[in-house]
Design an enzyme around this catalytic site. Structure first.
Site, PDB file in Angstrom:
ATOM      1  N   SER A  39       0.807  -0.903  -0.011  1.00 15.80           N
ATOM      2  CA  SER A  39       0.485  -0.299  -0.268  1.00 15.80           C
ATOM      3  C   SER A  39       0.979   1.396  -0.284  1.00 15.80           C
ATOM      4  CB  SER A  39      -0.287   0.070   1.418  1.00 15.80           C
ATOM      5  OG  SER A  39      -1.996  -0.952   1.066  1.00 15.80           O
ATOM      6  N   GLN A 187      -9.212   1.731  -0.025  1.00 14.74           N
ATOM      7  CA  GLN A 187      -9.251   2.705  -1.823  1.00 14.74           C
ATOM      8  C   GLN A 187     -10.317   3.562  -2.202  1.00 14.74           C
ATOM      9  OE1 GLN A 187      -8.941  -1.491  -3.748  1.00 14.74           O
ATOM     10  NE2 GLN A 187      -7.403  -1.529  -3.217  1.00 14.74           N
ATOM     11  N   ASP A 335      -6.526  -8.240   4.504  1.00 10.33           N
ATOM     12  CA  ASP A 335      -5.945  -9.000   3.635  1.00 10.33           C
ATOM     13  C   ASP A 335      -5.272 -10.188   4.765  1.00 10.33           C
ATOM     14  OD1 ASP A 335      -6.571  -6.806   1.871  1.00 10.33           O
ATOM     15  OD2 ASP A 335      -4.817  -5.934   2.104  1.00 10.33           O
TER      16      ASP A 335
HETATM   17  C1  S3P Z   1      -5.518  -1.617   0.140  1.00  9.42           C
HETATM   18  C2  S3P Z   1      -7.139  -1.020   0.555  1.00  9.42           C
HETATM   19  C3  S3P Z   1      -7.584  -2.819   0.980  1.00  9.42           C
HETATM   20  C4  S3P Z   1      -6.510  -3.703   0.626  1.00  9.42           C
HETATM   21  C5  S3P Z   1      -5.840  -3.961  -0.908  1.00  9.42           C
HETATM   22  C6  S3P Z   1      -4.870  -2.088  -0.444  1.00  9.42           C
HETATM   23  C7  S3P Z   1      -4.773  -0.123   0.009  1.00  9.42           C
HETATM   24  O1  S3P Z   1      -8.693  -2.769  -0.045  1.00  9.42           O
HETATM   25  O2  S3P Z   1      -6.928  -4.716   0.806  1.00  9.42           O
HETATM   26  O3  S3P Z   1      -4.525  -5.062  -0.442  1.00  9.42           O
HETATM   27  O4  S3P Z   1      -3.548   0.241  -0.449  1.00  9.42           O
HETATM   28  O5  S3P Z   1      -5.844   1.229  -0.273  1.00  9.42           O
HETATM   29  P1  S3P Z   1      -9.999  -2.519   0.249  1.00  9.42           P
HETATM   30  O6  S3P Z   1      -9.856  -0.331  -0.085  1.00  9.42           O
HETATM   31  O7  S3P Z   1     -11.197  -2.517  -0.937  1.00  9.42           O
HETATM   32  O8  S3P Z   1     -10.718  -2.520   1.303  1.00  9.42           O
END
Ligand code: S3P
Length: 450
Positions: A39, A187, A335
């Protein structure tokens, strides 16, 4: 290495990982480091691209997902040096100055690349963009970001009523909104905040529970006008705001460390020290869950590095107990549910995971795939629309033929389960691990002791 622990068989486009642990058992020992946080790596590349001046990144994840992000921004005129874990240089073009790409932007397997980038593209007035991804990403819901962006008057078109990629974006000057997100998704939050950077006025996102806050931390470090209201899980960006290139140090990814935390917990006689792991409280749900399961994990050398909390994690094997995981902790371990399901198979009692329907729209339907795969390995798992019930207490699983469904976290979770299986486990399409952990198999070979 304990031969023949690991064997990768390559077919035309895919690799099958075969694990046959020795009948006398094995243990995991050693001091390891995990690759950079995925991330934070995406965000460092993106904010570096948008900032004025140079951004230098230490510890970047050199996995397929960040490669997708780098390729997209290079296609929009940003100079990014070859990705490596020691020193990456991004020559930012300044906010609003991305070039219109002459070809389709390909986010590959990466939901973070596509969703965060959509906010950036939609706010780049006067330029047209086309965005796509791989087979998995083209099935994943984009309406969760397209709808709020359309509320900001973005112009976006895509398949299935603008819900699926490929997507087309005509950049506009947007209108600020206060978005009350129905899901706790970093996200979604980050997409809207990034769109807010170029949007005159206050763009606010409120989420139902706190999701990872790396965007907020990094935007602040890059000089954005951003404020956080923790009582209401709200973040506001006031635009237009300029970003300034920074030095970013990416800690090890706790989502990658999670495989070793569970592996060393369930394989008797193990002890691992995992150095330099990011322990941002919005990511440490896995530590809370494993603590509830009575795992033996200690945090050592706790420190702050470039605005993110970091520690070394020592884990020793332990007799695990079942627990119930649900509610606000879910976004903080979203995750890690596949690998927690593996831990649950060895925990005395029945572990319940609930409020986790989001897992159905990840790189694969992680609830269905884990229920099916652990079932094949002899674990009693009941699948619910929003979770799993896993009957634990196993001392060994049964080797089986399973499939990652091209999902990196499934591939690695099943590899850890295979360490405690009798006979051979064959994981089809295991090359997916390289999305977030290119040297996963090498590390596994290094730490296995007969
Ligand atoms: C992430 C947010 C999460 C996570 C993904 C990475 C990010 O997803 O599952 O692996 O870097 O912002 P969601 O925002 O769909 O929960």
């Amino acid at each position: 290495m304990v031969a023949p622990l690991v064997l990768l068989e390559n077919t035309e486009n895919h690799a099958t990982l075969k694990l046959s642990p020795p009948s006398g058992g094995l243990s995991l020992q050693g001091k390891i480091q995990v690759p950079g946080d995925k991330s934070i790596s995406h965000r460092a590349l993106m904010l570096g691209a948008l900032a004025e001046g140079t951004t230098e990144i230490e510890g970047l994840l050199v996995g397929e997902d960040p490669q997708s992000t780098a390729a997209c921004f290079r296609a929009m005129g940003v100079e990014i040096s070859e990705l490596n874990p020691t020193h990456v240089v991004v020559k930012g073009v300044g906010l609003g100055n991305l070039q219109e790409p002459t070809t389709v932007l390909d986010a590959g397997n990466s939901g973070t690349t596509m969703r965060l980038m959509l906010g950036i593209l939609a706010s780049h007035a006067g330029r047209f963009f086309a965005v796509t991804g791989d087979d998995s990403l083209r099935t994943r819901p984009m309406s969760r970001v397209v709808k709020p962006l359309q509320d900001m008057q973005a112009q976006i078109w895509g398949r299935k009523d603008n819900a699926l990629a490929p997507l087309a974006v005509q950049g506009q000057t947007l209108k600020p909104i206060h978005y009350h997100s129905p899901i706790a998704s970093a996200q979604v939050k980050s997409c809207i905040l990034l769109a807010g950077l170029l949007t005159p006025g206050k763009t606010t996102v409120t989420e139902p529970a706190l999701s990872r806050d790396h965007s907020e931390r990094m935007l602040k470090a890059f000089g954005a006008d951003i404020s956080v209201e923790p009582e209401t899980n709200s973040v506001t960006v006031t635009g237009p705001t300029q970003l300034h290139g920074q030095k970013v140090v990416v800690p090890g990814d706790i989502s990658s460390a999670a495989f070793w935390l569970v592996a060393a917990s369930i394989v008797p006689g193990s002890e691992l020290l995992i150095e330099n792991v990011g322990v941002n409280p919005t990511r440490t749900g896995i530590l809370e869950a494993l603590e509830m399961m009575q795992a033996d994990i200690t945090l050592e050398n706790e420190r702050e590095v470039a605005g993110e909390p970091v520690a070394d994690l020592r884990v020793r094997s332990a007799k695990l107990k079942a627990c119930t995981i649900g509610g606000d902790v879910i976004p903080r371990l979203i995750d890690e549910v596949p690998i927690l399901a593996v831990a649950a198979a060895f925990a005395e009692g029945t572990t319940v995971v609930k409020d986790a329907a989001e897992l159905r729209v990840k790189e694969s339907d992680r609830l269905a795939v884990m229920a099916d795969s652990l079932g094949k390995m002899g674990v009693e798992v009941t699948e619910h629309p929003d979770g799993l019930e896993i009957v634990g207490g196993a001392t060994a699983l049964e080797g089986a033929e399973v499939d990652s469904f091209t999902d990196h976290r499934i591939a690695m979770s099943l590899a850890i389960a295979a360490l405690m299986a009798k006979g051979t486990t064959a994981i089809a399409r295991a090359e997916a691990a390289a999305i977030s952990y290119p040297n996963f198999v090498e590390t596994l070979e290094d730490i296995c002791q007969a």
